[in-house]
Design a protein around this motif. Structure first.
Motif, PDB file in Angstrom:
ATOM      1  N   ALA A 258      24.153  24.626  48.217  1.00 44.44           N
ATOM      2  CA  ALA A 258      23.489  25.788  47.623  1.00 44.44           C
ATOM      3  C   ALA A 258      23.975  26.039  46.201  1.00 44.44           C
ATOM      4  O   ALA A 258      23.259  26.636  45.384  1.00 44.44           O
ATOM      5  CB  ALA A 258      23.725  27.030  48.486  1.00 44.44           C
ATOM      6  N   LEU A 259      25.209  25.589  45.900  1.00 48.87           N
ATOM      7  CA  LEU A 259      25.774  25.729  44.557  1.00 48.87           C
ATOM      8  C   LEU A 259      26.373  24.394  44.123  1.00 48.87           C
ATOM      9  O   LEU A 259      26.755  23.570  44.955  1.00 48.87           O
ATOM     10  CB  LEU A 259      26.841  26.822  44.518  1.00 48.87           C
ATOM     11  N   VAL A 260      26.488  24.253  42.808  1.00 48.86           N
ATOM     12  CA  VAL A 260      27.097  23.052  42.225  1.00 48.86           C
ATOM     13  C   VAL A 260      28.254  23.508  41.335  1.00 48.86           C
ATOM     14  O   VAL A 260      28.116  24.472  40.560  1.00 48.86           O
ATOM     15  CB  VAL A 260      26.077  22.256  41.395  1.00 48.86           C
ATOM     16  N   SER A 261      29.398  22.839  41.441  1.00 47.90           N
ATOM     17  CA  SER A 261      30.566  23.163  40.626  1.00 47.90           C
ATOM     18  C   SER A 261      30.465  22.456  39.272  1.00 47.90           C
ATOM     19  O   SER A 261      30.113  21.269  39.191  1.00 47.90           O
ATOM     20  CB  SER A 261      31.846  22.729  41.345  1.00 47.90           C
ATOM     21  N   LEU A 262      30.795  23.191  38.195  1.00 45.58           N
ATOM     22  CA  LEU A 262      30.634  22.684  36.834  1.00 45.58           C
ATOM     23  C   LEU A 262      31.962  22.736  36.069  1.00 45.58           C
ATOM     24  O   LEU A 262      32.781  23.633  36.302  1.00 45.58           O
ATOM     25  CB  LEU A 262      29.600  23.527  36.085  1.00 45.58           C
ATOM     26  N   LEU A 263      32.163  21.798  35.175  1.00 45.96           N
ATOM     27  CA  LEU A 263      33.318  21.788  34.257  1.00 45.96           C
ATOM     28  C   LEU A 263      34.625  22.029  35.001  1.00 45.96           C
ATOM     29  O   LEU A 263      35.455  22.843  34.595  1.00 45.96           O
ATOM     30  CB  LEU A 263      33.133  22.841  33.159  1.00 45.96           C
ATOM     31  N   GLU A 264      34.846  21.341  36.103  1.00 43.25           N
ATOM     32  CA  GLU A 264      36.005  21.607  36.955  1.00 43.25           C
ATOM     33  C   GLU A 264      37.339  21.409  36.237  1.00 43.25           C
ATOM     34  O   GLU A 264      38.314  22.101  36.542  1.00 43.25           O
ATOM     35  CB  GLU A 264      35.947  20.723  38.210  1.00 43.25           C
ATOM     36  N   ASP A 265      37.400  20.451  35.298  1.00 47.73           N
ATOM     37  CA  ASP A 265      38.671  20.233  34.606  1.00 47.73           C
ATOM     38  C   ASP A 265      38.984  21.320  33.589  1.00 47.73           C
ATOM     39  O   ASP A 265      40.069  21.356  33.004  1.00 47.73           O
ATOM     40  CB  ASP A 265      38.685  18.858  33.925  1.00 47.73           C
ATOM     41  N   TRP A 266      38.049  22.257  33.380  1.00 46.53           N
ATOM     42  CA  TRP A 266      38.262  23.386  32.473  1.00 46.53           C
ATOM     43  C   TRP A 266      38.419  24.718  33.225  1.00 46.53           C
ATOM     44  O   TRP A 266      38.559  25.764  32.600  1.00 46.53           O
ATOM     45  CB  TRP A 266      37.086  23.511  31.500  1.00 46.53           C
ATOM     46  N   CYS A 267      38.389  24.690  34.529  1.00 54.78           N
ATOM     47  CA  CYS A 267      38.413  25.947  35.297  1.00 54.78           C
ATOM     48  C   CYS A 267      39.843  26.496  35.412  1.00 54.78           C
ATOM     49  O   CYS A 267      40.755  25.780  35.850  1.00 54.78           O
ATOM     50  CB  CYS A 267      37.830  25.734  36.691  1.00 54.78           C
ATOM     51  N   PRO A 268      40.066  27.778  35.069  1.00 56.32           N
ATOM     52  CA  PRO A 268      41.404  28.383  35.159  1.00 56.32           C
ATOM     53  C   PRO A 268      41.678  28.922  36.562  1.00 56.32           C
ATOM     54  O   PRO A 268      40.832  28.846  37.454  1.00 56.32           O
ATOM     55  CB  PRO A 268      41.326  29.532  34.156  1.00 56.32           C
ATOM     56  N   ASP A 269      42.878  29.455  36.736  1.00 52.47           N
ATOM     57  CA  ASP A 269      43.267  30.125  37.986  1.00 52.47           C
ATOM     58  C   ASP A 269      43.348  31.625  37.756  1.00 52.47           C
ATOM     59  O   ASP A 269      43.775  32.086  36.680  1.00 52.47           O
ATOM     60  CB  ASP A 269      44.633  29.643  38.478  1.00 52.47           C
ATOM     61  N   LEU A 270      42.956  32.393  38.757  1.00 55.31           N
ATOM     62  CA  LEU A 270      43.229  33.828  38.740  1.00 55.31           C
ATOM     63  C   LEU A 270      44.718  34.059  38.976  1.00 55.31           C
ATOM     64  O   LEU A 270      45.386  33.245  39.620  1.00 55.31           O
ATOM     65  CB  LEU A 270      42.437  34.542  39.837  1.00 55.31           C
ATOM     66  N   PRO A 271      45.285  35.184  38.498  1.00 52.06           N
ATOM     67  CA  PRO A 271      46.700  35.477  38.760  1.00 52.06           C
ATOM     68  C   PRO A 271      46.937  35.684  40.261  1.00 52.06           C
ATOM     69  O   PRO A 271      46.008  35.970  41.020  1.00 52.06           O
ATOM     70  CB  PRO A 271      46.937  36.782  37.988  1.00 52.06           C
ATOM     71  N   PRO A 272      48.190  35.549  40.710  1.00 48.63           N
ATOM     72  CA  PRO A 272      48.506  35.771  42.124  1.00 48.63           C
ATOM     73  C   PRO A 272      48.262  37.221  42.536  1.00 48.63           C
ATOM     74  O   PRO A 272      48.207  38.130  41.701  1.00 48.63           O
ATOM     75  CB  PRO A 272      50.003  35.426  42.216  1.00 48.63           C
ATOM     76  N   ASN A 273      48.129  37.420  43.833  1.00 51.52           N
ATOM     77  CA  ASN A 273      48.048  38.773  44.386  1.00 51.52           C
ATOM     78  C   ASN A 273      49.448  39.306  44.660  1.00 51.52           C
ATOM     79  O   ASN A 273      50.335  38.571  45.094  1.00 51.52           O
ATOM     80  CB  ASN A 273      47.258  38.764  45.701  1.00 51.52           C
ATOM     81  N   TYR A 274      49.610  40.611  44.434  1.00 47.63           N
ATOM     82  CA  TYR A 274      50.873  41.287  44.712  1.00 47.63           C
ATOM     83  C   TYR A 274      50.613  42.504  45.599  1.00 47.63           C
ATOM     84  O   TYR A 274      49.652  43.246  45.386  1.00 47.63           O
ATOM     85  CB  TYR A 274      51.540  41.764  43.424  1.00 47.63           C
ATOM     86  N   LEU A 275      51.467  42.677  46.579  1.00 50.93           N
ATOM     87  CA  LEU A 275      51.476  43.919  47.350  1.00 50.93           C
ATOM     88  C   LEU A 275      52.499  44.839  46.688  1.00 50.93           C
ATOM     89  O   LEU A 275      53.632  44.432  46.446  1.00 50.93           O
ATOM     90  CB  LEU A 275      51.860  43.649  48.800  1.00 50.93           C
ATOM     91  N   TYR A 276      52.085  46.056  46.380  1.00 49.61           N
ATOM     92  CA  TYR A 276      52.999  46.972  45.685  1.00 49.61           C
ATOM     93  C   TYR A 276      53.045  48.320  46.421  1.00 49.61           C
ATOM     94  O   TYR A 276      52.094  48.730  47.076  1.00 49.61           O
ATOM     95  CB  TYR A 276      52.589  47.150  44.222  1.00 49.61           C
ATOM     96  N   TYR A 277      54.196  48.979  46.305  1.00 44.76           N
ATOM     97  CA  TYR A 277      54.394  50.260  46.963  1.00 44.76           C
ATOM     98  C   TYR A 277      55.446  51.053  46.204  1.00 44.76           C
ATOM     99  O   TYR A 277      56.223  50.496  45.408  1.00 44.76           O
ATOM    100  CB  TYR A 277      54.815  50.063  48.424  1.00 44.76           C
ATOM    101  N   ALA A 278      55.454  52.346  46.432  1.00 47.39           N
ATOM    102  CA  ALA A 278      56.407  53.212  45.730  1.00 47.39           C
ATOM    103  C   ALA A 278      57.820  52.903  46.198  1.00 47.39           C
ATOM    104  O   ALA A 278      58.069  52.735  47.387  1.00 47.39           O
ATOM    105  CB  ALA A 278      56.071  54.682  45.985  1.00 47.39           C
ATOM    106  N   GLY A 279      58.748  52.810  45.251  1.00 43.08           N
ATOM    107  CA  GLY A 279      60.133  52.530  45.604  1.00 43.08           C
ATOM    108  C   GLY A 279      60.740  53.668  46.401  1.00 43.08           C
ATOM    109  O   GLY A 279      60.745  54.816  45.968  1.00 43.08           O
ATOM    110  N   ARG A 280      61.214  53.360  47.582  1.00 39.51           N
ATOM    111  CA  ARG A 280      61.849  54.363  48.452  1.00 39.51           C
ATOM    112  C   ARG A 280      63.106  53.773  49.050  1.00 39.51           C
ATOM    113  O   ARG A 280      63.194  52.569  49.274  1.00 39.51           O
ATOM    114  CB  ARG A 280      60.918  54.767  49.598  1.00 39.51           C
ATOM    115  N   ARG A 281      64.051  54.642  49.328  1.00 38.92           N
ATOM    116  CA  ARG A 281      65.284  54.161  49.924  1.00 38.92           C
ATOM    117  C   ARG A 281      65.050  53.707  51.355  1.00 38.92           C
ATOM    118  O   ARG A 281      65.550  52.684  51.791  1.00 38.92           O
ATOM    119  CB  ARG A 281      66.338  55.279  49.887  1.00 38.92           C
ATOM    120  N   HIS A 282      64.274  54.505  52.095  1.00 39.95           N
ATOM    121  CA  HIS A 282      63.985  54.166  53.488  1.00 39.95           C
ATOM    122  C   HIS A 282      62.468  54.101  53.662  1.00 39.95           C
ATOM    123  O   HIS A 282      61.788  55.121  53.630  1.00 39.95           O
ATOM    124  CB  HIS A 282      64.585  55.208  54.441  1.00 39.95           C
TER     125      HIS A 282
END
Length: 295
Positions: A257-281
């Motif tokens: 249904a789709l064709v991939s183009l210019l594959e040697d020029w394709c970048p990566d998205l940044p990694p995913n991070y899980l983040y939360y408010a710093g708490r002691r407990h």
């Protein structure tokens, strides 16, 4: 009742149960003489004798027995509350509320939820899918998942994956009508489908990368949307070229249904991070969710 008096009541009950300053001292980790002194101070403060002392034993007075009859249920309730708290630490209960962008919600969180539900049946997960940036503290979330390691001040972030490859795609019908770009600059002559960032309102940049070389372009925009699934569907419908993730593209590339183009020029998205408010407990449900997402 102040804290000192409450602590003295617990000591008094321990001495009465042990019928000995020495045995109570061993249980509490305090010397017998220190306990005896503490009880004298308590009796002086209350103006009533609570213990009868002999060389062989220690027994409550009549007033002490009346006090114990009222005191023991309260101490028992406290012991049960502490035991329940300990059980919650071992088997967390409650709710964890998380916001994640669409790709992370479907690609990272959802696949881990069946195992999480089996391991923690008493934790209720609320997952809010939102591609915009979210102030998790202001909006009442326990954690968020985004592609930037530090979205807000005082946040702790944990990396969940590696960068996700992007694919430049188009439908066979579109390519038959307009041809395929052979270089990144060729996209300037094509119909392009772009993603508008929900919070910033800007367009996601068309950036190509290869062997340390980076090329950013501003192609003509045939179609704009803030929904990544809509981009994929628009490309399949033959509207033009667009960027989608490799995972999102995979089934459509396999089906043709789709064709991939210019594959040697394709970048990566940044990694995913899980983040939360710093708490002691950390709340036990949140701690369990973080462990499950990073396992």
């Amino acid at each position: 009742m102040d804290r000192e008096t409450w602590a003295d009541m617990a000591v008094f009950a321990a001495i009465a149960d042990a019928a000995s300053f020495t045995r109570a001292g061993v249980r509490l980790g305090v010397s017998a003489s220190a306990l005896s002194h503490r009880m004298r101070e308590m009796e002086a403060r209350l103006g009533v004798r609570l213990l009868n002392r002999t060389t062989r034993s220690v027994k409550p007075t009549e007033a002490g027995e009346r006090l114990l009859a009222r005191l023991r249920p309260a101490l028992r309730d406290m012991d049960e509350a502490l035991a329940a708290l300990s059980a919650d630490q071992e088997r967390p209960t409650g709710r964890v509320r998380v916001t994640a962008h669409r790709s992370a919600a479907f690609g990272l969180v959802l696949p881990r939820l069946p195992g999480f539900a089996l391991a923690y049946p008493d934790i209720r997960v609320e997952l809010v899918v939102d591609d915009g940036l979210v102030n998790i503290v202001a909006q009442g979330f326990d954690a968020g998942i985004r592609r930037r390691p530090s979205l807000e001040q005082d946040m702790i972030s944990v990396r969940l994956d590696d960068g996700v490859p992007l694919r430049l795609v188009a439908s066979p019908d579109y390519l038959a009508a307009f041809g395929a770009p052979e270089t990144p600059r060729d996209v300037l002559g094509h119909r392009c489908l772009s993603y508008r960032l929900p919070t910033a309102g800007s367009l996601y940049p068309w950036t190509f990368e290869r062997a340390g070389e980076t090329l950013s372009l501003e192609p003509p925009q045939q179609f704009l949307t803030n929904d990544i699934d809509m981009l994929c569907d628009a490309a399949r419908a033959g509207l033009g070229l667009t960027w989608i993730t490799a995972d999102q593209a995979a089934p459509h590339l396999a089906s043709g249904a789709l064709v991939s183009l210019l594959e040697d020029w394709c970048p990566d998205l940044p990694p995913n991070y899980l983040y939360y408010a710093g708490r002691r407990h950390l709340p036990p449900p949140l701690r369990a969710f973080i462990d499950a997402m990073t396992a």
